[in-house]
Design a protein around this motif. Structure first.
Motif: not given
Length: 531
Positions: A201-228
């Motif tokens: 619930g922390e308020e921020s100018a950064i939205d979840k879409v932007t964060v998840i976009d980076y997060l999913s790609y970082a996880i994919y690059q580490q070989g975890e396809l299911e989580r990505a």
């Protein structure tokens, strides 16, 4: 458990080679204290600007309120109102003069003083490189001390006096810096922390879409396809039109199906090799004297793990008073000595430099400790003829060690930056470095003397990676060890490293003592046994 270990092991660091292993651009704590005063001055200037703006707005508000009342009355009976000659005169005056004055008031720029001050101070501001260096130092601390992202973000570090938490923007910035460095491991850690705080619930100018976009790609690059894939699906629920996520969804599903088919066909074959591979690894481990990489040993020692001192060896370490064979200057005030380690022999001298001497050394050094880019510490050199205190300190080292200071290097003073560290190294010149100190003409570095000029709340320890020694910090004390055997051969067990400073400010000063002039003070011998 890890936090308890960190809290109990507040290590201090001895970094005494020219640093070149890292290209960090942040500056020393000493320099950053100046930045705090700069920021305090800017805040004062900003408040002055706010007060000036508030005063201006208050004048405008009073004008508006007065005219609002006046015009409301006047428009009820315009002709009757203007029938009064004074009202007619004042209307002409207001429109011809007073509205112009109001315009000038509104257009008056009260920001000049603040903007001028900001422009002057900006030349001292950190650069992008400084910010990146500080971020990388934080990531290094996280790895060395095995801290989870939430612990750092909430500010729950051992020994802290001024707790400070991180916002979503802070976590996101760390993740972005790691991403730019193709460090997907830390990208995942900090984007996940940013997402966790957004979910809470922390308020921020950064939205979840932007964060998840980076997060999913970082996880994919580490070989975890299911989580990505799962994260990409979550992103599309938030933003079904996200173009990159839609493309990634199809790609991840295709790659995952392909991976599953390949794994199924390879599983049977893999099982045949598992047993033989385990046997091979076990045999290799037994053949290896110490299979643990030096970097891992270094980090373990920094955390207070793996110190190799048996009770029997521990029982041979003593504390005593010492006057170096009845040295006249030590007879009435022998120094307190404690054995820190046996092989190599590392000793600590307690209460060997006073607070006033420490402050004088820092006072002399600070003007020379300038902005230091490309290193993790800022240094200054102090000569004996500059001040009686330095001459007195050099004489004290000579009285205690019995070694000639005339050929020693000048007193080096160092102040460390955020996460300041240095990886395993030797102080002496090795056989493959025959010209290491040729320009000095004083031979090799026979010994090292290190003053601790501040306590460190957590981290920053000196660890000897070959033998498992860890030297703890204590302001006002000094440690000493020989780098060379009496034969002149280098003692490779003195290989040491500086752990990053986790919490606190680190000031040290050291003397590198050279061979020349010690011929009769520490006679040569054929055996490799320390005196």
């Amino acid at each position: 458990l890890m936090m308890a270990r960190l809290g109990s092991l507040l290590l201090f660091s001895c970094v005494i080679h020219t640093l070149s292993a890292h290209s960090d651009f942040f500056t020393s704590i000493g320099h950053m204290t100046d930045l705090l005063y700069t920021e305090k001055d800017l805040v004062t200037s900003l408040k002055d600007y706010i007060r000036a703006e508030e005063s201006k707005l208050e004048q405008v508000k009073r004008w508006a309120d007065r005219l609002d009342t006046l015009t409301s009355t006047a428009v009820e009976d315009p002709e009757g109102f203007l029938g009064h000659p004074v009202n007619a005169f004042k209307l002409m005056k207001r429109l011809n003069t007073e509205w112009g004055d109001l315009e000038n008031l509104v257009l008056k720029d009260t920001a000049d003083g603040f903007i001028s001050n900001l422009t002057i101070q900006r030349q001292y501001f950190p650069t992008d490189e400084d910010q990146t260096g500080a971020a990388k130092a934080l990531l290094r601390l996280q790895d060395t001390y095995q801290l989870d992202s939430n612990t750092i973000s909430t500010g729950n570090l051992p020994g802290v006096r001024y707790k400070s938490s991180m916002t979503v923007e802070d976590c996101y910035e760390l993740g972005k810096i790691a991403y730019s460095d193709v460090d997907y491991y830390h990208t995942e850690l900090w984007m996940a922390q940013a997402l966790r705080q957004l979910d809470q619930g922390e308020e921020s100018a950064i939205d979840k879409v932007t964060v998840i976009d980076y997060l999913s790609y970082a996880i994919y690059q580490q070989g975890e396809l299911e989580r990505a894939l799962e994260l990409t699906k979550r992103l599309l629920k938030l933003d079904p039109t996200h173009q990159r996520a839609n493309g990634n969804l199809k790609y991840f599903e295709f790659q995952l199906e392909k991976q599953r088919k390949e794994e199924a066909s390879a599983q049977e074959e893999e099982q045949k090799h598992v047993k033989s591979q385990i046997e091979k690894r076990e045999a290799q481990r037994k053949r290896s004297k110490d299979p643990l990489p030096e970097r891992k040993k270094y980090e373990q020692l920094c955390r207070g793990e793996g110190v190799k001192m048996t009770p029997r060896r521990q029982s041979r370490l003593f504390c005593r008073y010492y006057d170096n064979r009845h040295n006249p200057r030590l007879l009435l005030g022998p120094v307190k000595v404690e054995d820190e380690w046996d092989r190599p022999h590392i000793v600590r001298y307690h209460d060997i430099i006073s607070d006033s001497e420490i402050e004088k050394v820092k006072e002399l050094a600070k003007p020379r400790v300038t902005r230091c880019s490309g290193v993790q510490r800022c240094i200054a050199w102090l000569t004996a003829y500059e001040h009686p205190t330095i001459e007195k300190i050099n004489r004290r080292i000579q009285d205690i060690t019995g070694l000639d200071m005339d050929t020693a290097e000048e007193l080096q003073v160092a102040n460390y930056g955020v996460g300041g560290q240095y990886e395993p190294h030797f102080d002496f010149g090795r056989k493959d470095e025959p010209d290491a100190f040729k320009e000095l003409g004083t031979g090799n570095r026979i010994a090292t003397w290190l003053f601790y000029m501040s306590d460190v709340s957590a981290g920053g320890g000196t660890v000897f990676t070959d033998v498992g020694a860890a030297v703890l910090p204590k302001k006002g004390s000094a440690v000493f060890w020989y780098n060379l055997f009496p034969s002149g051969e280098g003692d490779y067990s003195t290989r040491h490293a500086a752990c990053p400073v986790l919490v606190g400010n680190k000031w040290v000063s050291n003397k590198w003592i050279h061979e020349r002039g010690q011929e009769f003070r520490r006679p040569c011998a054929l055996e490799e046994a320390a005196l």
